[in-house]
Design a protein around this motif. Structure first.
Motif, PDB file in Angstrom:
ATOM      1  N   UNK A 103      21.363  12.633  -4.139  1.00 40.44           N
ATOM      2  CA  UNK A 103      22.685  11.976  -4.085  1.00 40.44           C
ATOM      3  C   UNK A 103      23.301  11.428  -2.822  1.00 40.44           C
ATOM      4  N   UNK A 104      22.464  12.118  -1.813  1.00 38.10           N
ATOM      5  CA  UNK A 104      22.804  11.469  -0.379  1.00 38.10           C
ATOM      6  C   UNK A 104      21.570  10.928   0.411  1.00 38.10           C
ATOM      7  N   UNK A 105      21.495   9.542   0.696  1.00 29.58           N
ATOM      8  CA  UNK A 105      20.311   9.011   1.537  1.00 29.58           C
ATOM      9  C   UNK A 105      20.997   8.294   2.768  1.00 29.58           C
ATOM     10  N   UNK A 106      20.356   8.925   3.624  1.00 33.08           N
ATOM     11  CA  UNK A 106      20.947   8.421   5.091  1.00 33.08           C
ATOM     12  C   UNK A 106      19.717   7.773   5.791  1.00 33.08           C
ATOM     13  N   UNK A 117      27.272   5.907 -10.007  1.00 35.03           N
ATOM     14  CA  UNK A 117      27.762   7.151  -9.378  1.00 35.03           C
ATOM     15  C   UNK A 117      28.007   7.128  -8.066  1.00 35.03           C
ATOM     16  N   UNK A 118      27.580   5.902  -7.435  1.00 34.52           N
ATOM     17  CA  UNK A 118      27.888   5.517  -5.913  1.00 34.52           C
ATOM     18  C   UNK A 118      29.557   5.704  -5.475  1.00 34.52           C
ATOM     19  N   UNK A 119      29.638   6.356  -4.517  1.00 28.10           N
ATOM     20  CA  UNK A 119      30.998   6.601  -4.064  1.00 28.10           C
ATOM     21  C   UNK A 119      31.232   6.142  -2.382  1.00 28.10           C
ATOM     22  N   UNK A 144      33.148   3.980  -6.595  1.00 27.07           N
ATOM     23  CA  UNK A 144      33.128   3.584  -5.271  1.00 27.07           C
ATOM     24  C   UNK A 144      34.437   3.970  -4.681  1.00 27.07           C
ATOM     25  N   UNK A 145      34.341   4.905  -3.504  1.00 30.45           N
ATOM     26  CA  UNK A 145      35.751   5.102  -2.952  1.00 30.45           C
ATOM     27  C   UNK A 145      35.556   4.507  -1.487  1.00 30.45           C
ATOM     28  N   UNK A 146      34.694   4.708  -0.805  1.00 30.22           N
ATOM     29  CA  UNK A 146      34.437   4.043   0.505  1.00 30.22           C
ATOM     30  C   UNK A 146      33.542   3.226   0.616  1.00 30.22           C
ATOM     31  N   UNK A 147      33.928   2.116   1.303  1.00 33.20           N
ATOM     32  CA  UNK A 147      32.908   0.940   1.494  1.00 33.20           C
ATOM     33  C   UNK A 147      33.034   0.441   3.037  1.00 33.20           C
ATOM     34  N   UNK A 148      32.088   0.447   3.973  1.00 33.27           N
ATOM     35  CA  UNK A 148      31.820   0.373   5.178  1.00 33.27           C
ATOM     36  C   UNK A 148      30.998  -1.053   5.181  1.00 33.27           C
ATOM     37  N   UNK A 149      31.317  -2.025   5.857  1.00 31.90           N
ATOM     38  CA  UNK A 149      30.600  -3.309   5.350  1.00 31.90           C
ATOM     39  C   UNK A 149      30.662  -4.331   6.827  1.00 31.90           C
ATOM     40  N   UNK A 206      25.208   9.128  -4.664  1.00 28.25           N
ATOM     41  CA  UNK A 206      26.627   9.349  -4.351  1.00 28.25           C
ATOM     42  C   UNK A 206      26.793   8.588  -2.852  1.00 28.25           C
ATOM     43  N   UNK A 207      25.884   8.778  -1.891  1.00 31.62           N
ATOM     44  CA  UNK A 207      26.068   8.336  -0.466  1.00 31.62           C
ATOM     45  C   UNK A 207      24.749   7.364  -0.218  1.00 31.62           C
ATOM     46  N   UNK A 208      25.148   6.147   0.348  1.00 30.33           N
ATOM     47  CA  UNK A 208      23.888   5.478   0.576  1.00 30.33           C
ATOM     48  C   UNK A 208      24.401   4.663   1.840  1.00 30.33           C
ATOM     49  N   UNK A 209      23.744   5.132   2.991  1.00 32.13           N
ATOM     50  CA  UNK A 209      24.107   4.386   4.313  1.00 32.13           C
ATOM     51  C   UNK A 209      22.816   4.525   5.267  1.00 32.13           C
ATOM     52  N   UNK A 210      22.522   3.366   5.886  1.00 31.21           N
ATOM     53  CA  UNK A 210      23.143   2.230   6.589  1.00 31.21           C
ATOM     54  C   UNK A 210      22.160   1.336   6.112  1.00 31.21           C
TER      55      UNK A 210
END
Length: 939
Positions: free
Chosen positions: A649-652, A693-695, A735-740, A670-674
């Motif tokens: 669910x969390x891949x950093x 399910x990506x938020x 999707x709740x948070x988008x850093x782009x 749930x979390x994918x960055x960067x």
């Protein structure tokens, strides 16, 4: 909380119950011969679980109960390991074969089915036998003693503090004067009582401070009372106490209901000036009853409340419009005075050879009065030698529990601990793995809680949401302290006060919750040698250390290496691991991870800052993995099988890491960055849009191509369409948070539909203007972007956003024309506005009705052409509490001084008297070496 939580109080009883229930399901119906025994186990374990939950609330349980509880917890861990091992064997045998050789092996494997059935029967029988033995042993030696409920039996040390004579108190004068000022200013003109709520962690002296104010002022009031609420209040008894004191014993307080007592107190206080202290409130519900006892129309009356909890303090102030007073630690001078007072006679002085070490001890006490008293009490009966005091400084708190002088401090910390819900106790005890003075990042801590199983999904809330709630609750209760906050006021990291850390290390060791190696830790008498969670702090060679301690590592569920090891242990020894944190283990190399794929229960893997360059090809065998952190490593490409991790669910990762094809399979993300999109496989942009399910997503969209031919233009166009399509799909799901990052201008040219988005951050991107589609983000709460030049139309677009709370704007070039923010522009709920210019003159004005909820205003990097350029109309911002003008640039010192005067005058005349930070720097045109000017002013 969800039923399968791991707990410090009950071990893994709930997860074991869930797994036993699974064995009764259709998938394992062939094991019908042991179904009766499984049901017996479940009934027994349910009863044990209920008993342990009840016992976890008891601050001083019976010794036999403690021994039995520890045995049950250890049994639960062993049972889960046994079940996991068996189920893994079954899953391996039942995997469908692929290929001729595998089919032959599978056929031969059928011969072992009967052995497998016999094995599960044997395992269940053994577990049943162990459960019966544990239960019988407890019954055999029980002497009729039941669980004691001694929560209110012992004398609360805080109650004794109020009798300390004022002449013995250190550092009390200044806070006492501040509270008296808050209580008395304007009291004669105010029709309702004045209220101050004193807030601070246990041992800070809240009760003592409140009592000193009470003693100074009480004779000026007709009616007065001092009452303590405590953690388990009897509301009727508390109201009787108030009635008895305010009536000076004249009222009949017997056999009255809560409603009758409130009415009687109101009658007694009507048309009179009263002073009441309500001490040690733990719960808003208690205050919501007590507050009705105090008449609202009583000019000149005052109330003081004390609490450890922010929400309680806010609740106290809400009805009366009162003030919150955050009690401060003792400053260095007062700390030294208290320390000296407890150790030496008035005629003695601190020996010179002890000055340096005493400073070190006081630094560790961090201004906490109770900690200083405890440490000085420990030293009072010791030789005054530098060597001995140095040892105390080095191991401060590690052996304090052996000394009676700290019983009071431990009691106060125990109150805070036993007041916690079961799941929060686990979260707090887990903090013992962090070293003293560590800065603990919020997100990392929450992800570890997830991996350990302390927090689970609740209804519509994700596990991370629940973890955030737990973090905030510990912060709110003062058990952890904020370390760093971002410019928006959100706590990004925390720390644990040394005194509290010592306490939770003690509790953790007593419960065999965490085992620490490499630091001087207090040894608990009957501490188990079977390690469940292992933290290595400064250990160089694990094998020799473990052998010396006589520890058993085969059942370790969590392994943390705080400092780099010279010798990395073989992971084969840790086959039951759920959590593996190797962050900053620089000696870690690829070959150390060869056996990691055998850790079938692994949930959390942190390799951040290590020297690894690749992951094992069979990484998909870690079917339970939920969190994977690969930042700051040498990994450049992920193995193809990673897309088969269906629970991840969390891949950093870093932005130079390439993904394999098939990212659409990773539905749990749930979390994918960067991620840099330009280096990903062809199917990545479209596959990204299928992650429903990506938020939380962080992307670099800049597409790099070597040529500008017709073919490459077509590729770019198709690529852009796929990205926009995927973002729109995600924006209509979760999707709740988008850093782009987007230097190409794609997101300015295209129109996006992102109705679910709450946070948008344009990262290293400068847009010509605010994109029109941003105006459609109805749920957006925080926006950070950079534009070439801000225009009035841009402000209108942003002002129309109905949910916007935080706006961070930066300009690359100067604005075209004046910027006017009025009531018509919008920003109805904006609380924080940060505007960063480009060292150009600013012409910004807040009109009447603009930003009615704005609390914080920050203006950064701009020039002034005249003093009036800082007259922004802040008087039109009714809720303003803080103004920052940072990096104000000008060549004329006179203008700087005049501008500062303008801002100070505006802040001083504002109804809220907002704090003011005004800072100037030399402009680029100033001569080299021209001094930087700073003004930090609080008006």
């Amino acid at each position: 909380m969800e039923a399968a939580l791991v707990s410090a109080a009950t071990g893994v009883l709930k997860p074991v119950l869930g797994k036993l229930s699974a064995l009764l399901g259709d998938e394992y119906k062939r094991f019908k011969g042991v179904r009766k025994e499984i049901r017996f186990l479940m009934d027994e374990l349910e009863a044990m679980h209920a008993f342990l939950l009840k016992m976890s609330e008891d601050e001083d349980p019976d010794l036999q109960d403690k021994v039995w509880a520890a045995a049950v917890r250890e049994l639960s861990y062993d049972m889960e390991d046994t079940i996991d091992d068996f189920m893994q064997t079954i899953d391996d045998k039942d995997t469908k074969p692929d290929g001729f050789i595998e089919k032959i092996k599978h056929s031969l494997g059928k011969l072992g089915k009967m052995k497998t059935h016999h094995r599960i029967g044997s395992e269940i029988h053994d577990m049943k036998k162990l459960v019966i033995e544990v239960a019988d042993r407890n019954a055999r030696y029980r002497t009729g003693v039941t669980i004691s409920n001694s929560k209110n039996a012992a004398v609360d040390p805080q109650a004794l503090a109020i009798f300390e004579h004022a002449s013995k108190l250190v550092g009390i004068d200044e806070p006492k004067a501040e509270i008296i000022k808050l209580l008395t200013e304007g009291a004669s003109t105010n029709e309702q009582p004045k209220l101050v709520s004193i807030i601070g962690s246990g041992g800070m002296g809240k009760t003592t401070l409140a009592n000193q104010v009470y003693q100074d002022l009480k004779e000026k009031f007709e009616c007065k009372a001092f009452v303590s609420v405590s953690r388990n209040p009897d509301m009727a008894d508390i109201l009787r106490t108030i009635l008895d004191e305010v009536s000076q014993g004249c009222a009949n307080t017997k056999a009255r209901s809560i409603q009758q007592l409130i009415s009687k107190i109101n009658d007694c206080l009507a048309n009179k000036r009263y002073f009441v202290v309500v001490d040690d409130i733990w719960d808003e519900n208690a205050w919501n009853v007590i507050k009705f006892a105090f008449p609202m129309t009583s000019s000149g009356s005052i109330i003081i409340t004390t609490t450890r909890i922010n929400d309680v303090a806010k609740s106290c102030c809400s009805l009366f419009g009162g003030d919150i007073y955050n009690i401060r630690p003792l400053n260095p001078v007062h700390s030294k005075e208290l320390f000296h007072q407890r150790l030496f006679d008035s005629t003695e002085e601190l020996p010179p050879h002890l000055e340096k070490v005493s400073d070190g001890i006081l630094k560790r006490c961090d201004g906490l009065p109770l900690a200083i008293i405890a440490i000085s009490g420990l030293l009072a009966n010791r030789e005054r030698t530098e060597d001995l005091w140095n040892k105390v400084e080095e191991s401060i708190g590690r052996a304090l529990e052996r000394n009676p002088s700290v019983v009071g401090m431990m009691k106060i910390l125990s109150l805070s601990y036993f007041d916690l819900p079961t799941h929060l106790k686990s979260c707090l005890l887990y903090m013992s793995i962090f070293q003293e003075d560590s800065i603990i990042k919020r997100k990392c801590l929450i992800r570890r809680w997830i991996g350990e199983g302390f927090v689970h999904k609740e209804d519509i809330y994700t596990t991370h949401d629940v973890g955030e709630r737990c973090f905030n609750e510990l912060l709110n209760r003062g058990l952890i302290q904020p370390a760093k906050t971002n410019e928006y006021g959100k706590v990004k990291s925390c720390r644990v006060h040394d005194t509290i850390l010592d306490f939770i290390i003690h509790m953790s060791a007593e419960e065999n919750f965490v085992t620490l190696l490499g630091v001087p830790i207090l040894t608990i008498g009957n501490q188990s040698k079977v390690v469940r969670r292992l933290c290595l702090q400064g250990v160089k060679k694990i094998n020799s250390t473990v052998l010396a301690a006589g520890l058993v590592l085969s059942h370790v569920r969590s392994l943390t290496m705080v400092r780099d090891l010279l010798e990395i242990p073989s992971l084969e020894e840790f086959r039951h691991l759920r959590v593996l944190d190797l962050m900053r283990c620089y000696a870690l190399e690829d070959h150390h991870l060869e056996n990691i794929v055998r850790l079938f229960q692994l949930r959390y893997l942190n390799l951040k800052g290590t020297g690894i360059s690749k992951l094992p090809e069979q990484i998909d065998r870690l079917g339970c993995l939920e969190v994977l952190d690969l930042r700051w490593t040498h990994v450049e490409e992920l193995p193809a099988s990673i897309v088969n991790l269906r629970k991840l669910s969390h891949l950093l990762v870093d932005d130079d890491v390439k993904f394999p094809e098939g990212i659409a399979k990773m539905q749990a993300l749930d979390t994918l960055e960067d991620v840099r999109v330009s280096i990903q496989p062809f199917d990545f942009p479209s596959g990204l849009g299928q992650l429903m399910n990506l938020r939380n997503l962080q992307l670099d969209l800049n597409l790099r191509v070597d040529s500008d031919t017709e073919d490459t233009n077509m590729v770019r166009e198709e690529h852009n369409k796929a990205i926009v399509s995927s973002l729109c799909k995600l924006g209509t799901q979760n999707l709740r948070s988008l850093t782009i990052g987007d230097r190409s201008g794609l997101l300015h040219e295209e129109s996006l539909c992102l109705p679910t988005l709450e946070y948008l951050y344009f990262w290293f991107s400068t847009l010509p203007q605010v994109p029109t589609w941003v105006g459609s983000l109805r749920n957006l709460q925080r926006l950070c972007l950079r534009v070439e030049g801000l225009k009035q139309d841009d402000l209108c677009t942003l002002g129309a956003l109905p949910s916007l709370l935080i706006l961070h704007l930066e300009e690359k070039i100067e604005s075209n024309g004046k910027l006017r923010i009025s009531g018509e522009v919008g920003f109805r709920f904006l609380k924080i506005f940060i505007y960063c210019g480009c060292f150009e003159p600013i012409d910004l004005m807040f009109g009447t009705g603009s930003m009615p909820k704005l609390e914080k205003l920050e203006l950064n990097q701009f020039r002034m052409v005249e003093a009036n350029s800082l007259d922004f109309g802040i008087e039109n911002l009714p809720c303003l509490t803080s103004v920052k003008c940072i990096k104000v640039v000008d060549d004329d010192d006179g203008i700087v001084e005049a501008a500062k005067t303008v801002m100070e005058r505006a802040a001083s005349t504002h109804p809220n008297h907002p704090s003011l930070l005004f800072q100037t720097v030399a402009s680029a045109r100033r001569p080299a070496g021209h001094p930087v000017r700073k003004f930090n002013t609080v008006v």
